[in-house]
Design a protein around this motif. Structure first.
Motif, PDB file in Angstrom:
ATOM      1  N   ALA A 128      34.977 -35.621  76.395  1.00  0.00           N
ATOM      2  CA  ALA A 128      35.224 -34.912  75.136  1.00  0.00           C
ATOM      3  C   ALA A 128      34.749 -33.463  75.227  1.00  0.00           C
ATOM      4  CB  ALA A 128      34.509 -35.619  73.998  1.00  0.00           C
ATOM      5  N   ILE A 129      35.365 -32.608  74.413  1.00  0.00           N
ATOM      6  CA  ILE A 129      34.889 -31.240  74.263  1.00  0.00           C
ATOM      7  C   ILE A 129      34.437 -31.037  72.828  1.00  0.00           C
ATOM      8  CG2 ILE A 129      36.384 -30.357  76.079  1.00  0.00           C
ATOM      9  CD1 ILE A 129      38.134 -29.133  73.868  1.00  0.00           C
ATOM     10  N   ASN A 130      33.546 -30.084  72.634  1.00  0.00           N
ATOM     11  CA  ASN A 130      33.029 -29.744  71.316  1.00  0.00           C
ATOM     12  C   ASN A 130      33.303 -28.266  71.059  1.00  0.00           C
ATOM     13  OD1 ASN A 130      31.511 -32.340  70.674  1.00  0.00           O
ATOM     14  ND2 ASN A 130      30.612 -31.779  72.638  1.00  0.00           N
ATOM     15  N   LYS A 131      33.924 -27.971  69.932  1.00  0.00           N
ATOM     16  CA  LYS A 131      34.318 -26.608  69.625  1.00  0.00           C
ATOM     17  C   LYS A 131      33.989 -26.268  68.173  1.00  0.00           C
ATOM     18  CE  LYS A 131      36.209 -25.167  73.486  1.00  0.00           C
ATOM     19  NZ  LYS A 131      35.678 -23.978  74.206  1.00  0.00           N
ATOM     20  N   MET A 132      33.869 -24.957  67.920  1.00  0.00           N
ATOM     21  CA  MET A 132      33.720 -24.435  66.568  1.00  0.00           C
ATOM     22  C   MET A 132      34.959 -23.610  66.259  1.00  0.00           C
ATOM     23  SD  MET A 132      30.633 -25.638  66.093  1.00  0.00           S
ATOM     24  CE  MET A 132      29.841 -24.854  64.699  1.00  0.00           C
ATOM     25  N   ILE A 133      35.506 -23.815  65.062  1.00  0.00           N
ATOM     26  CA  ILE A 133      36.691 -23.088  64.615  1.00  0.00           C
ATOM     27  C   ILE A 133      36.342 -22.345  63.333  1.00  0.00           C
ATOM     28  CG2 ILE A 133      39.113 -23.262  63.955  1.00  0.00           C
ATOM     29  CD1 ILE A 133      39.192 -25.970  65.359  1.00  0.00           C
ATOM     30  N   VAL A 134      36.618 -21.039  63.315  1.00  0.00           N
ATOM     31  CA  VAL A 134      36.313 -20.208  62.154  1.00  0.00           C
ATOM     32  C   VAL A 134      37.606 -19.894  61.407  1.00  0.00           C
ATOM     33  CG1 VAL A 134      35.437 -17.979  61.357  1.00  0.00           C
ATOM     34  CG2 VAL A 134      34.282 -19.179  63.225  1.00  0.00           C
ATOM     35  N   PHE A 135      37.610 -20.189  60.112  1.00  0.00           N
ATOM     36  CA  PHE A 135      38.723 -19.861  59.223  1.00  0.00           C
ATOM     37  C   PHE A 135      38.263 -18.753  58.280  1.00  0.00           C
ATOM     38  CE2 PHE A 135      39.396 -24.101  60.707  1.00  0.00           C
ATOM     39  CZ  PHE A 135      40.764 -24.199  60.887  1.00  0.00           C
ATOM     40  N   ASP A 136      38.911 -17.615  58.402  1.00  0.00           N
ATOM     41  CA  ASP A 136      38.588 -16.459  57.572  1.00  0.00           C
ATOM     42  C   ASP A 136      39.546 -16.458  56.386  1.00  0.00           C
ATOM     43  OD1 ASP A 136      38.408 -13.905  56.417  1.00  0.00           O
ATOM     44  OD2 ASP A 136      37.846 -12.986  58.322  1.00  0.00           O
ATOM     45  N   LYS A 137      39.046 -16.852  55.219  1.00  0.00           N
ATOM     46  CA  LYS A 137      39.892 -16.966  54.038  1.00  0.00           C
ATOM     47  C   LYS A 137      40.366 -15.598  53.547  1.00  0.00           C
ATOM     48  CE  LYS A 137      36.698 -19.309  51.886  1.00  0.00           C
ATOM     49  NZ  LYS A 137      35.975 -20.051  50.824  1.00  0.00           N
ATOM     50  N   GLU A 138      39.534 -14.605  53.705  1.00  0.00           N
ATOM     51  CA  GLU A 138      39.887 -13.268  53.203  1.00  0.00           C
ATOM     52  C   GLU A 138      41.012 -12.647  54.016  1.00  0.00           C
ATOM     53  OE1 GLU A 138      37.720  -8.919  52.760  1.00  0.00           O
ATOM     54  OE2 GLU A 138      36.521 -10.747  52.567  1.00  0.00           O
ATOM     55  N   ASN A 139      40.925 -12.743  55.353  1.00  0.00           N
ATOM     56  CA  ASN A 139      41.935 -12.134  56.218  1.00  0.00           C
ATOM     57  C   ASN A 139      43.020 -13.112  56.652  1.00  0.00           C
ATOM     58  OD1 ASN A 139      40.658  -9.516  56.361  1.00  0.00           O
ATOM     59  ND2 ASN A 139      39.097 -10.488  57.644  1.00  0.00           N
ATOM     60  N   GLN A 140      42.900 -14.375  56.223  1.00  0.00           N
ATOM     61  CA  GLN A 140      43.891 -15.395  56.541  1.00  0.00           C
ATOM     62  C   GLN A 140      44.109 -15.531  58.049  1.00  0.00           C
ATOM     63  OE1 GLN A 140      46.029 -17.493  54.079  1.00  0.00           O
ATOM     64  NE2 GLN A 140      43.927 -17.153  53.449  1.00  0.00           N
ATOM     65  N   THR A 141      42.983 -15.678  58.775  1.00  0.00           N
ATOM     66  CA  THR A 141      43.036 -15.894  60.212  1.00  0.00           C
ATOM     67  C   THR A 141      42.179 -17.103  60.578  1.00  0.00           C
ATOM     68  OG1 THR A 141      41.160 -14.420  60.618  1.00  0.00           O
ATOM     69  CG2 THR A 141      43.371 -13.447  60.707  1.00  0.00           C
ATOM     70  N   ALA A 142      42.472 -17.670  61.734  1.00  0.00           N
ATOM     71  CA  ALA A 142      41.709 -18.818  62.217  1.00  0.00           C
ATOM     72  C   ALA A 142      41.720 -18.812  63.734  1.00  0.00           C
ATOM     73  CB  ALA A 142      42.308 -20.126  61.700  1.00  0.00           C
ATOM     74  N   SER A 143      40.581 -19.155  64.347  1.00  0.00           N
ATOM     75  CA  SER A 143      40.524 -19.159  65.807  1.00  0.00           C
ATOM     76  C   SER A 143      39.328 -19.975  66.282  1.00  0.00           C
ATOM     77  CB  SER A 143      40.418 -17.733  66.347  1.00  0.00           C
ATOM     78  OG  SER A 143      39.227 -17.116  65.887  1.00  0.00           O
ATOM     79  N   TYR A 144      39.416 -20.436  67.529  1.00  0.00           N
ATOM     80  CA  TYR A 144      38.286 -21.074  68.186  1.00  0.00           C
ATOM     81  C   TYR A 144      37.253 -20.014  68.541  1.00  0.00           C
ATOM     82  CZ  TYR A 144      40.916 -25.430  68.827  1.00  0.00           C
ATOM     83  OH  TYR A 144      41.604 -26.588  68.623  1.00  0.00           O
ATOM     84  N   VAL A 145      35.983 -20.369  68.457  1.00  0.00           N
ATOM     85  CA  VAL A 145      34.902 -19.476  68.865  1.00  0.00           C
ATOM     86  C   VAL A 145      34.716 -19.613  70.367  1.00  0.00           C
ATOM     87  CG1 VAL A 145      32.464 -18.906  68.614  1.00  0.00           C
ATOM     88  CG2 VAL A 145      33.785 -19.656  66.628  1.00  0.00           C
ATOM     89  N   GLY A 146      34.620 -18.480  71.064  1.00  0.00           N
ATOM     90  CA  GLY A 146      34.474 -18.518  72.509  1.00  0.00           C
ATOM     91  C   GLY A 146      35.803 -18.824  73.175  1.00  0.00           C
ATOM     92  N   ASP A 147      35.763 -19.623  74.212  1.00  0.00           N
ATOM     93  CA  ASP A 147      36.968 -19.931  74.969  1.00  0.00           C
ATOM     94  C   ASP A 147      37.818 -20.961  74.246  1.00  0.00           C
ATOM     95  OD1 ASP A 147      38.680 -19.629  77.093  1.00  0.00           O
ATOM     96  OD2 ASP A 147      37.611 -21.001  78.413  1.00  0.00           O
ATOM     97  N   ILE A 148      39.126 -20.888  74.458  1.00  0.00           N
ATOM     98  CA  ILE A 148      40.022 -21.906  73.904  1.00  0.00           C
ATOM     99  C   ILE A 148      39.879 -23.182  74.714  1.00  0.00           C
ATOM    100  CG2 ILE A 148      41.670 -20.223  73.017  1.00  0.00           C
ATOM    101  CD1 ILE A 148      43.409 -20.828  75.487  1.00  0.00           C
ATOM    102  N   PRO A 149      40.309 -24.324  74.175  1.00  0.00           N
ATOM    103  CA  PRO A 149      40.278 -25.558  74.967  1.00  0.00           C
ATOM    104  C   PRO A 149      41.202 -25.448  76.181  1.00  0.00           C
ATOM    105  CG  PRO A 149      40.566 -26.042  72.625  1.00  0.00           C
ATOM    106  CD  PRO A 149      40.740 -24.558  72.784  1.00  0.00           C
ATOM    107  N   LEU A 150      40.877 -26.196  77.220  1.00  0.00           N
ATOM    108  CA  LEU A 150      41.763 -26.263  78.373  1.00  0.00           C
ATOM    109  C   LEU A 150      42.973 -27.122  78.023  1.00  0.00           C
ATOM    110  CD1 LEU A 150      39.217 -26.670  81.309  1.00  0.00           C
ATOM    111  CD2 LEU A 150      40.397 -24.593  80.545  1.00  0.00           C
ATOM    112  N   ALA A 151      44.111 -26.775  78.609  1.00  0.00           N
ATOM    113  CA  ALA A 151      45.380 -27.399  78.219  1.00  0.00           C
ATOM    114  C   ALA A 151      45.598 -28.737  78.916  1.00  0.00           C
ATOM    115  CB  ALA A 151      46.532 -26.449  78.516  1.00  0.00           C
ATOM    116  N   THR A 152      44.699 -29.682  78.663  1.00  0.00           N
ATOM    117  CA  THR A 152      44.900 -31.049  79.143  1.00  0.00           C
ATOM    118  C   THR A 152      45.749 -31.802  78.116  1.00  0.00           C
ATOM    119  OG1 THR A 152      42.943 -31.947  78.036  1.00  0.00           O
ATOM    120  CG2 THR A 152      42.626 -30.986  80.224  1.00  0.00           C
TER     121      THR A 152
END
Length: 403
Positions: free
Chosen positions: A361-385
């Motif tokens: 398993a991998i563990n990730k943090m995802i930030v959703f910016d309500k004001e700017n309407q953006t969302a992204s993983y913190v740090g590196d993206i998951p590997l494409a398995t």
């Protein structure tokens, strides 16, 4: 992991206040100090005594976890966003510690390897983007003696060092600089996951020297039938994955895995010195311990494998983030998804998620910016398995539901 314990926040707590009230506002966000931008404090919806402090340093965003206890407050790095080198995290914690009634810490002065950002340390997702032809991999390089020496002896080959132990990574990165080695890159990643996304038939050698045996928890071992299958796909024809171990049980179990294969070619040796004697091997030799070698060769030219996937989150629907805090773990046949916690502040919602393969398993943090309407993983993206892709798609479906 760097951390400190504080008695209370010194900025705004008069003596007659409850020093341990978790709702006290000790510092207005955002603020800047010593090159760090402290952006926000987001409260956990699952545990009101925990929160995340968002910190930006240069181009890096990471979190500090604040945990309110009965008589103290713990500040520590959030391991899923831990920056490299570790001195960056220690510096941020030292800034916060100055604003508290400090009880104890492990934030002593940094060594050189803890503060120098190295161009040889790559994000895991950057590895497949490089020109990978004729490369070698060492899984769990430890002190790095074998990795460094092999790279010096073979300057025409690229060596990928894979390790999850931060002090080992920092030590080897420093040695790469001191020795002037140019043909090594380092990745902090689970090798079992990394192998799934590497190209077929391009690797010259894979070394697994003195891995942790995990005899009571064999599912945690590096060597497994699945890893061997991926390793043999990645290797060029007639090239080998090499296990070197002082543990007879590990050696025998690995041998039996190979014997279950339909076709196999292998070499076995006992107590023969390797091309480079590692720190562990030298120790075992002094203790007259047996050392076992198992080399498994790739027999076939495999089909090319290249999986590309954009882990983009192009929408933000967070009218009621509380609805996501108690969602049960989603378990499918070949992957899972678990929303571990949800953190909120005025403009942001942060998800702590665990997903992907059941054993890796991998563990990730995802930030959703309500004001700017953006969302992204913190740090590196998951590997494409395959498991990570399916879990990410499940997450998108879950977030898009009306709640």
């Amino acid at each position: 992991m760097p951390h400190f314990f504080a008695q209370n926040f010194s900025d705004q707590n008069p003596p007659d206040q409850n020093l341990f009230d978790p709702n006290l506002s000790w510092q207005a966000f955002p603020f800047e100090a010593d090159g760090y931008d402290f952006l926000f404090e987001a409260k956990s919806l699952k545990n009101p005594k925990e929160s995340l402090i968002g910190v930006r340093y240069g181009d890096m965003l990471f979190f500090i976890r604040k945990i309110q206890r009965e008589n103290e407050i713990l500040f520590k790095g959030e391991k899923n966003t831990k920056p490299h080198p570790i001195g960056i995290l220690k510096g941020a914690l030292r800034v916060l510690a100055k604003k508290t009634h400090l009880l104890s810490h492990n934030l002593n002065n940094d060594s050189m390897r803890q503060v120098v950002r190295s161009r040889f340390l790559l994000k895991p997702s950057e590895i497949p983007a490089r020109k990978l032809e004729g490369f070698c991999i060492e899984i769990g390089f430890g002190s790095g003696r074998h990795l460094l020496r092999m790279a010096q002896k073979n300057p025409d080959k690229t060596f990928i060092g894979v390790e999850i132990h931060t002090p080992s990574i920092e030590q080897v990165l420093r040695q790469i600089e001191l020795l002037g080695i140019e043909n090594i890159v380092i990745a902090c990643v689970d090798a079992r996951v990394l192998l799934e996304i590497l190209p077929s038939n391009q690797c010259e050698a894979i070394y697994v020297h003195f891995p942790v045996p995990w005899n009571k928890k064999p599912h945690r071992r590096v060597i497994s039938a699945r890893l061997l299958s991926e390793a043999l796909r990645v290797l060029k024809q007639n090239k080998a994955i090499e296990l070197r171990t002082d543990d007879a049980v590990y050696f025998k179990d690995s041998f039996h895995i190979v014997m279950e294969m339909k076709n196999a070619k292998l070499e076995i040796a006992k107590n023969l010195s390797g091309e480079v004697v590692s720190k562990y091997e030298a120790r075992w030799q002094r203790q007259h311990k047996d050392i076992f070698d198992l080399r498994i060769f790739s027999l076939n030219e495999d089909e090319a494998k290249k999986i590309e996937y954009d882990f983009k989150i192009d929408f933000v629907i967070f009218k009621h983030p509380e609805a996501f805090k108690n969602i049960p773990k989603i378990v499918r046949e070949d992957y899972f998804l678990h929303i571990c916690d949800v953190f909120v502040c005025d403009a942001l919602v942060i998800f702590s998620v665990s997903f992907g393969d059941f054993n890796w398993a991998i563990n990730k943090m995802i930030v959703f910016d309500k004001e700017n309407q953006t969302a992204s993983y913190v740090g590196d993206i998951p590997l494409a398995t395959p498991a990570n892709i399916k879990a990410h798609q499940e997450l998108l479906t879950l977030l898009a539901e009306e709640r």
